[in-house]
Design an enzyme around this catalytic site. Sequence first.
Site, short mmCIF file in Angstrom:
data_model
loop_
_atom_site.label_atom_id
_atom_site.label_comp_id
_atom_site.label_asym_id
_atom_site.label_seq_id
_atom_site.Cartn_x
_atom_site.Cartn_y
_atom_site.Cartn_z
N ASP A 1 -11.42 -67.34 -4.10
CA ASP A 1 -10.39 -68.37 -3.89
C ASP A 1 -10.95 -69.52 -3.06
O ASP A 1 -11.39 -69.34 -1.93
CB ASP A 1 -9.18 -67.76 -3.19
CG ASP A 1 -7.93 -68.60 -3.37
OD1 ASP A 1 -8.01 -69.84 -3.22
OD2 ASP A 1 -6.88 -68.03 -3.69
N SER B 1 -3.46 -72.80 -5.79
CA SER B 1 -3.97 -71.57 -6.39
C SER B 1 -3.07 -71.00 -7.48
O SER B 1 -3.56 -70.29 -8.36
CB SER B 1 -4.17 -70.51 -5.30
OG SER B 1 -5.19 -70.89 -4.41
N PHE C 1 -2.77 -52.61 3.22
CA PHE C 1 -3.54 -52.31 4.41
C PHE C 1 -3.26 -53.24 5.59
O PHE C 1 -3.95 -53.18 6.60
CB PHE C 1 -5.03 -52.32 4.06
CG PHE C 1 -5.34 -51.48 2.85
CD1 PHE C 1 -5.32 -50.09 2.94
CD2 PHE C 1 -5.60 -52.06 1.62
CE1 PHE C 1 -5.59 -49.30 1.83
CE2 PHE C 1 -5.87 -51.29 0.49
CZ PHE C 1 -5.86 -49.89 0.61
N ASP D 1 -10.63 -68.88 1.05
CA ASP D 1 -9.74 -70.05 1.01
C ASP D 1 -9.09 -70.30 2.36
O ASP D 1 -9.00 -71.45 2.83
CB ASP D 1 -8.68 -69.82 -0.06
CG ASP D 1 -7.63 -70.91 -0.11
OD1 ASP D 1 -7.93 -71.99 -0.62
OD2 ASP D 1 -6.49 -70.66 0.35
N HIS E 1 -9.28 -73.62 4.74
CA HIS E 1 -8.13 -74.40 5.22
C HIS E 1 -8.19 -74.60 6.73
O HIS E 1 -7.74 -75.62 7.25
CB HIS E 1 -6.82 -73.69 4.86
CG HIS E 1 -6.38 -73.89 3.45
ND1 HIS E 1 -6.17 -75.14 2.90
CD2 HIS E 1 -6.10 -73.00 2.46
CE1 HIS E 1 -5.78 -75.01 1.64
NE2 HIS E 1 -5.73 -73.73 1.35
N ASP F 1 -10.92 -70.74 -8.24
CA ASP F 1 -9.73 -71.40 -8.77
C ASP F 1 -9.69 -72.89 -8.45
O ASP F 1 -9.03 -73.66 -9.14
CB ASP F 1 -8.44 -70.71 -8.28
CG ASP F 1 -8.44 -70.47 -6.78
OD1 ASP F 1 -9.47 -70.71 -6.11
OD2 ASP F 1 -7.40 -70.02 -6.26
N HIS F 2 -10.41 -73.27 -7.40
CA HIS F 2 -10.44 -74.70 -7.01
C HIS F 2 -11.51 -74.89 -5.96
O HIS F 2 -12.07 -73.93 -5.42
CB HIS F 2 -9.08 -75.14 -6.46
CG HIS F 2 -8.57 -74.27 -5.35
ND1 HIS F 2 -9.08 -74.31 -4.07
CD2 HIS F 2 -7.62 -73.30 -5.34
CE1 HIS F 2 -8.47 -73.43 -3.32
NE2 HIS F 2 -7.57 -72.79 -4.06
N HIS G 1 -7.16 -78.50 -0.43
CA HIS G 1 -8.06 -78.20 -1.54
C HIS G 1 -8.77 -79.48 -1.97
O HIS G 1 -8.34 -80.59 -1.67
CB HIS G 1 -7.28 -77.66 -2.74
CG HIS G 1 -6.64 -76.34 -2.50
ND1 HIS G 1 -5.79 -75.75 -3.41
CD2 HIS G 1 -6.72 -75.47 -1.46
CE1 HIS G 1 -5.39 -74.59 -2.94
NE2 HIS G 1 -5.93 -74.40 -1.75
#
Length: 468
Positions: free
Chosen positions: A33, A80, A251, A300, A304, A346-347, A430
């Site tokens: 991701d 996403s 988890f 991801d 960020h 995905d990006h 993103h």
Amino acid sequence: MKKTLMATACLLALSQGAQAAGEAKNVIFFLGDGMGPTTVTAARIYKYKEEGFLNLEVLDGKARTARVKTYSNDAQTTDSAPSMAAYMTGVKMNNEVISMSPDTKAADASGKAYLNGKDATCPADNGKPVDTILEIAKSKGKAVGAVTTTTVTHATPAATYAHVCHRDAENTIAAQAVPGGAGYNAKLGDGLDVLLGGGTRYFKPKAAGGDRTDGRDLIAEMKTKGYAFAGTGSELNAIDAKKTAKLFGLFNSSHLNYELDRVKNKIDEPSLKDMTLKAIDVLGQNKNGFFLMVEGGRIDHALHGTNAKRVLDDTIAFDDAIKAALDEMQKRDPGLANTLIVVTADHDHTMTFNGYGKRGSNILGTVKNYKDGTEMKDKDGKNYTTLVFGNGPNRPATRTNLVEGAADKTQVLHDDYLQETAVKLSSETHGGGDVKLFAAGAGSAAKTFKGTIDNTKVFGLVKSAFGF
């Protein structure tokens, strides 16, 4: 004679095409991701130096490669939800939408999201579900599963098995995974065979410390449907896959810990590698084969936050899971004759690799002049790091000289150091650039995973490899 030869050549070509389609009994789809090209390069140098290679770049030594365009139905830069859904369904959809038709909106005309907390309020006439490759594989008798380091209801895993107008409706998404329950996605038949990740909160009622507003305990419901359940890494390790037809594991109340913290603090959560191998053990028992999606989702999140060290550690953990899966499948299926492995993202993000740094420098450090190894400076005489971001939270009003140490989080090698950004935002965004794709094994031959392709085309290639 010439016509006969041409006809024979055409028949041969058709025959070879037919053999290429339907080669794959199993597909493992790895999704990093936010793992854009800069992340791949930086992680490679971080672990294997400039001259090395990540496992995902090599795969079986015969990997096909492609560049993937990631724009969504309504945005140059995707989130996403529609980007993963494009891979899973072959359909372009709007930002924040999970595996629905292109006309589906995530918000009303005033911009109010179709959400009530973590529950969806999607109007009945707001688009319709579109089939995912996981659902199609399930209908063909294959085992199916999803593994992630995020919540199992997060955008990427949700896009494989759920359909909803807004990605944040994680209570609604969770219900779609519970066989026979209210809101269940009937396209899953008797249910997902494996689902591993975080997100206990979306499966437990508020009275039990969760976020569910309907009072349901979905973990208990999953157990009544025959799922073996694990809540820690130790519990997952103890499960005998040969005696397990259905496996469910949560988890963490939210996302799993970053790999750096999991290891450093000895947290009893499974690694992505552990989850991937256990999933293969369970799914691999199906004589018809399987489809497995594996997400390195916290890459991801670190991006960020502009925390490059955790970005790279989680990328390496993702790469280690790929290597483990490759080794395991080579044992089961030598030469990957019946197994397709796809690795992509995905990006992109806005992380940038900059300066003319000296070879062998620490990728997380400051830029050293390749000629003499001295600190390179900006126009104001201040040094700077190799990795920076186009936007994000760490934009100082006045730049100061950086220290290449790890004594505290102001020093660039510290675990918690945040790389500097050009534009100040509360969270980095993103990026809209193309991402890489690597494919190996059955159905990855020339003229398939090659060139610059749209993310929606990947769905068709995987479907064709399966022979669907």
